[in-house]
Design a protein around this motif. Sequence first.
Motif: not given
Length: 108
Positions: A89-93, A84-87
């Motif tokens: 981060d990608i979505a935020r970027s 969830a954290v990695y996902t």
Amino acid sequence: RSMPLADLIKRVVPHVSPSLPEPQIFGPGEEDPADERSDHASFQAHGYPACITSEDFFGGPGLDASEPEGNPNYHKREDTFIDAVYTADIARSVGAAAWAVATGRLCQ
């Protein structure tokens, strides 16, 4: 046509998701193993700028590139784990890049 979009995503990552590794961007003349694969390919085929943002399936580009981190369960029934954290981060970027394009507030 997708290079400016890829460069924008690369520029926003340190601002909105500093824990992500630097995005891998394959430039002109570099063989991109994701070329003509995944969802972005159909957009590119119709002339729209598009990039793939995902876990690191492929190594590269360059000689000092990281090793690929393949997912043996990709697109299989067993593919149920979500970081969830990695996902996020990608979505935020990607969201920040979309916001920058929509508002004309491009990061330097």
